[in-house]
Design a protein around this motif. Structure first.
Motif, PDB file in Angstrom:
ATOM      1  N   GLY A 114       0.792  -1.222   0.000  1.00 29.00           N
ATOM      2  CA  GLY A 114       0.000   0.000   0.000  1.00 29.00           C
ATOM      3  C   GLY A 114       0.820   1.266   0.000  1.00 29.00           C
ATOM      4  N   LEU A 115       2.094   1.161  -0.352  1.00 29.04           N
ATOM      5  CA  LEU A 115       2.965   2.338  -0.411  1.00 29.04           C
ATOM      6  C   LEU A 115       2.936   2.937  -1.817  1.00 29.04           C
ATOM      7  CD1 LEU A 115       5.893   0.941   1.747  1.00 29.04           C
ATOM      8  CD2 LEU A 115       4.250   2.715   2.395  1.00 29.04           C
ATOM      9  N   THR A 116       3.290   4.202  -1.912  1.00 30.60           N
ATOM     10  CA  THR A 116       3.117   4.949  -3.148  1.00 30.60           C
ATOM     11  C   THR A 116       4.420   5.082  -3.918  1.00 30.60           C
ATOM     12  OG1 THR A 116       1.402   6.238  -2.007  1.00 30.60           O
ATOM     13  CG2 THR A 116       2.205   7.084  -4.125  1.00 30.60           C
ATOM     14  N   MET A 117       4.410   4.690  -5.187  1.00 26.79           N
ATOM     15  CA  MET A 117       5.581   4.834  -6.052  1.00 26.79           C
ATOM     16  C   MET A 117       5.683   6.267  -6.564  1.00 26.79           C
ATOM     17  SD  MET A 117       5.747   1.346  -8.360  1.00 26.79           S
ATOM     18  CE  MET A 117       4.237   1.737  -9.245  1.00 26.79           C
ATOM     19  N   VAL A 118       6.881   6.833  -6.466  1.00 33.55           N
ATOM     20  CA  VAL A 118       7.173   8.169  -7.000  1.00 33.55           C
ATOM     21  C   VAL A 118       8.404   8.048  -7.892  1.00 33.55           C
ATOM     22  CG1 VAL A 118       7.778  10.561  -6.463  1.00 33.55           C
ATOM     23  CG2 VAL A 118       6.241   9.290  -4.952  1.00 33.55           C
ATOM     24  N   ALA A 119       8.335   8.609  -9.087  1.00 31.98           N
ATOM     25  CA  ALA A 119       9.464   8.533 -10.008  1.00 31.98           C
ATOM     26  C   ALA A 119      10.679   9.251  -9.428  1.00 31.98           C
ATOM     27  CB  ALA A 119       9.086   9.144 -11.349  1.00 31.98           C
ATOM     28  N   SER A 120      11.839   8.637  -9.570  1.00 35.50           N
ATOM     29  CA  SER A 120      13.090   9.267  -9.146  1.00 35.50           C
ATOM     30  C   SER A 120      13.567  10.242 -10.207  1.00 35.50           C
ATOM     31  CB  SER A 120      14.152   8.190  -8.889  1.00 35.50           C
ATOM     32  OG  SER A 120      13.767   7.349  -7.828  1.00 35.50           O
TER      33      SER A 120
END
Length: 290
Positions: A114-120
């Motif tokens: 349930g964690l959110t992916m953020v582009a590096s």
């Protein structure tokens, strides 16, 4: 004094003694991708800072003691030479633990936890939005420490970009140790919260948690449960049966009254109380009761 010579006891027992004696250990929630771009997320407590100029952090994905296999994280960093180290604080501890579940390599642990992916900005692996500090890294070297189960692999990482949540900064722009609220690993199922002491989290080694993605959207969207509580709900192997739910409902006049009122938020708040008592089965029975 108890005396132990490595090699004279099983590796898993030796590892238990070492992990219980050497702590607290900071946690690296390592995000990586394979050659096809499939995300992977896994926590490692064999981790620390080793240099500031250049900025170097090192973590060690060990070979599994039980069958001498290696984690997807190690395979990914060997192939791509990139990783993001997400720092784990108290708000992340349950979801971080859930991401350590031995899901199939095709399963995205971001989704399960349930964690959110953020582009590096520089590297391909995703950052964890909820982490207070995210370190984009390139892998400079990987040093194998052995070929048997339990052997570590030192992944030497150079930090090429830092991302720091401003909410953990003080008035001078420095990280406030109270606000960041760091946690660390101890032995067995024990963790330590830097400013409050030890607590226990069941470690998902032999079972597969259903994952936060298996929780009904109405539960998540209610905003009644925090990330740790959602992680606890997702870490259960299977939800209660209807028979188990009915048996509990028949013994709980308070829950019966809540259901008669039709207020679903009250039902979720009642379930939240069980999570605060670390009683996940009763929380699930409350959520599913009709």
């Amino acid at each position: 004094m108890k005396t132990i010579t490595p090699g004279e006891i099983p590796v898993h027992e030796l590892q238990g003694y070492l992990q219980a004696a050497i702590g607290p250990r900071p946690i690296a929630l390592a995000s990586s991708v394979d050659l096809e771009g499939t995300p992977n997320l896994s926590p490692f407590s064999f981790f620390n800072l080793f240099s500031a100029n250049p900025p170097i952090v090192v973590f060690s994905p060990s070979r599994r003691v039980r069958d001498n296999t290696v984690k997807d994280t190690l395979l990914n960093v060997q192939h791509t030479k990139e990783v993001v180290i997400n720092i784990v604080n108290y708000n992340l501890v349950q979801q971080s633990s859930l991401s350590s579940t031995e899901y199939d390599s095709a399963v995205n642990e971001f989704v399960k936890s349930g964690l959110t992916m953020v582009a590096s900005d520089i590297v391909k692996p995703f950052r964890v939005k909820e982490s207070p500090v995210q370190l984009e890294c390139v892998v400079k070297d990987i040093i194998s420490l052995g070929e048997q189960g339990g052997a570590g692999n030192l992944v030497i990482c150079e930090v090429v970009k830092l991302h720091i949540n401003e909410q953990v900064l003080d008035s001078h722009g420095k990280i406030d140790q109270h606000k960041i609220d760091l946690v660390s690993r101890m032995g067995a199922n024990w963790y330590s919260r830097a400013n409050l002491g030890m607590f226990e989290v069941a470690k998902p080694l032999t079972t597969l948690g259903i994952g936060v993605d298996a929780i009904d959207k109405s539960v998540i969207d209610s905003n009644i449960f925090n990330g740790n509580e959602l992680g606890m709900l997702g870490n259960i192997e299977s939800v209660p049966t209807q028979e188990q739910i009915d048996l509990f409902l028949n013994t709980s006049p308070e829950l019966q009254g809540i259901l008669k009122s039709g207020n679903i938020e009250d039902k979720f708040r009642y379930a939240k109380k069980f999570l605060e008592e670390n009683n996940v089965p009763l929380a699930w029975k409350t959520i599913l009761a009709k």
